[in-house]
Design a protein around this motif. Structure first.
Motif, PDB file in Angstrom:
ATOM      1  N   SER A 174      36.829 104.279 115.347  1.00 40.03           N
ATOM      2  CA  SER A 174      35.660 103.741 116.038  1.00 40.03           C
ATOM      3  C   SER A 174      34.898 104.815 116.797  1.00 40.03           C
ATOM      4  CB  SER A 174      36.084 102.624 117.004  1.00 40.03           C
ATOM      5  OG  SER A 174      36.884 103.144 118.059  1.00 40.03           O
ATOM      6  N   ARG A 175      35.561 105.942 117.082  1.00 40.70           N
ATOM      7  CA  ARG A 175      34.894 107.014 117.822  1.00 40.70           C
ATOM      8  C   ARG A 175      34.132 107.970 116.917  1.00 40.70           C
ATOM      9  NH1 ARG A 175      39.730 106.883 121.047  1.00 40.70           N
ATOM     10  NH2 ARG A 175      40.599 108.661 119.940  1.00 40.70           N
ATOM     11  N   ILE A 176      34.301 107.832 115.608  1.00 37.03           N
ATOM     12  CA  ILE A 176      33.588 108.709 114.675  1.00 37.03           C
ATOM     13  C   ILE A 176      32.244 108.080 114.311  1.00 37.03           C
ATOM     14  CG2 ILE A 176      33.602 109.752 112.373  1.00 37.03           C
ATOM     15  CD1 ILE A 176      36.576 109.957 112.516  1.00 37.03           C
ATOM     16  N   THR A 177      31.161 108.798 114.607  1.00 35.89           N
ATOM     17  CA  THR A 177      29.842 108.331 114.212  1.00 35.89           C
ATOM     18  C   THR A 177      29.781 108.297 112.693  1.00 35.89           C
ATOM     19  OG1 THR A 177      28.915 109.395 116.156  1.00 35.89           O
ATOM     20  CG2 THR A 177      27.369 108.713 114.456  1.00 35.89           C
ATOM     21  N   LYS A 178      29.248 107.233 112.146  1.00 33.25           N
ATOM     22  CA  LYS A 178      29.277 107.062 110.697  1.00 33.25           C
ATOM     23  C   LYS A 178      28.362 108.065 109.989  1.00 33.25           C
ATOM     24  CE  LYS A 178      30.712 102.242 110.580  1.00 33.25           C
ATOM     25  NZ  LYS A 178      30.527 100.917 109.962  1.00 33.25           N
ATOM     26  N   LEU A 179      28.854 108.551 108.852  1.00 33.19           N
ATOM     27  CA  LEU A 179      28.100 109.491 108.028  1.00 33.19           C
ATOM     28  C   LEU A 179      26.785 108.872 107.574  1.00 33.19           C
ATOM     29  CD1 LEU A 179      27.937 112.108 106.259  1.00 33.19           C
ATOM     30  CD2 LEU A 179      29.093 110.789 104.480  1.00 33.19           C
ATOM     31  N   LYS A 180      25.691 109.592 107.804  1.00 37.04           N
ATOM     32  CA  LYS A 180      24.376 109.111 107.385  1.00 37.04           C
ATOM     33  C   LYS A 180      23.820 109.922 106.222  1.00 37.04           C
ATOM     34  CE  LYS A 180      23.130 107.333 111.950  1.00 37.04           C
ATOM     35  NZ  LYS A 180      22.216 107.462 113.098  1.00 37.04           N
ATOM     36  N   GLY A 181      23.972 111.230 106.306  1.00 36.64           N
ATOM     37  CA  GLY A 181      23.396 112.052 105.252  1.00 36.64           C
ATOM     38  C   GLY A 181      23.863 113.492 105.337  1.00 36.64           C
ATOM     39  N   LEU A 182      23.150 114.356 104.650  1.00 40.31           N
ATOM     40  CA  LEU A 182      23.517 115.763 104.540  1.00 40.31           C
ATOM     41  C   LEU A 182      23.622 116.440 105.899  1.00 40.31           C
ATOM     42  CD1 LEU A 182      24.000 118.157 102.603  1.00 40.31           C
ATOM     43  CD2 LEU A 182      21.538 118.562 102.650  1.00 40.31           C
ATOM     44  N   GLU A 183      22.745 116.018 106.837  1.00 38.43           N
ATOM     45  CA  GLU A 183      22.678 116.708 108.124  1.00 38.43           C
ATOM     46  C   GLU A 183      23.956 116.572 108.951  1.00 38.43           C
ATOM     47  OE1 GLU A 183      21.246 112.552 108.682  1.00 38.43           O
ATOM     48  OE2 GLU A 183      20.811 114.152 107.250  1.00 38.43           O
ATOM     49  N   ASP A 184      24.738 115.515 108.738  1.00 45.47           N
ATOM     50  CA  ASP A 184      25.957 115.366 109.526  1.00 45.47           C
ATOM     51  C   ASP A 184      27.228 115.378 108.670  1.00 45.47           C
ATOM     52  OD1 ASP A 184      25.473 112.931 108.350  1.00 45.47           O
ATOM     53  OD2 ASP A 184      25.672 111.737 110.171  1.00 45.47           O
ATOM     54  N   TRP A 185      27.103 115.780 107.417  1.00 44.93           N
ATOM     55  CA  TRP A 185      28.245 115.796 106.503  1.00 44.93           C
ATOM     56  C   TRP A 185      29.345 116.743 106.977  1.00 44.93           C
ATOM     57  CZ3 TRP A 185      31.429 113.894 103.210  1.00 44.93           C
ATOM     58  CH2 TRP A 185      32.198 114.707 102.366  1.00 44.93           C
TER      59      TRP A 185
END
Length: 199
Positions: free
Chosen positions: A6-17
């Motif tokens: 729950s503490r991990i921000t969900k992957l959105k795209g290349l910028e946060d991979w």
């Protein structure tokens, strides 16, 4: 594990991979499911004409393998946002889910490289971030460029950090430039910023 997920921000795209991959891989490793995820441990198959003892042992091993695969799938699925989830929604083994995410976000296409290069040249310090967070963002961007075949040295990372500091930190930059050359390492830059955090 649920609280850590729950503490991990969900992957959105290349910028946060880059950061998400590291966190998810660490959770999978801690859950002892990394070999299932990477394909080093494959789903056990039952030998033809197996006797009752072999069948029972295979059943035990298969249950253990399926449990690890389910753990890895849970970690992967709950740490991606809806858009990336579309690529892994077919209920495939964790290994295929993990590989698909790698194929998508570590694609060495010119477009991905161009986007990251633009980010490198335009990155600035967000007002809400402290200096250690800013340094971490620059390092992450450098790491993602390295994955695409554009490595950045520690010297380049330090220069980028110092160039993007606000004017309010000019005293810090001046003090750093007066440091002897052999002491100008990335670890020392981070340590010095931590000791000057109150300034």
């Amino acid at each position: 594990m649920d609280s850590e997920l729950s503490r991990i921000t969900k992957l959105k795209g290349l910028e946060d991979w880059g950061t998400r991959k590291f966190k998810v891989r660490t959770l999978i490793l801690a859950s002892e499911a990394l070999e299932v995820t990477t394909g080093e441990s494959v789903k056990p198959e039952l030998e033809a004409n197996a006797n009752a003892g072999v069948i029972a042992e295979h059943s035990r091993i298969l249950r253990a393998w399926n449990k690890l695969d389910a753990i890895a799938q849970k970690i992967i699925v709950t740490t991606v946002s809806d858009q990336p989830l579309l690529h892994i929604i077919n209920g495939e083994p964790a290994r295929k889910m993990w590989q698909k995410l790698h194929d998508i976000f570590e694609n060495k296409s010119e477009t991905a490289e161009h986007i990251l290069q633009q980010q490198w040249y335009t990155i600035g310090k967000d007002q809400g971030n402290d200096i250690p967070t800013h340094i971490a963002k620059v390092k992450d961007l450098a790491q993602r460029l390295s994955v695409l075949g554009e490595p950045s040295s520690d010297s380049m990372v330090m220069t980028k950090v110092l160039m993007t500091l606000p004017l309010a930190y000019s005293h810090f930059t001046t003090a750093w430039e007066s440091t002897s050359v052999d002491q100008r390492t990335l670890s020392n830059l981070i340590a010095r910023r931590n000791t000057n955090r109150g300034q």
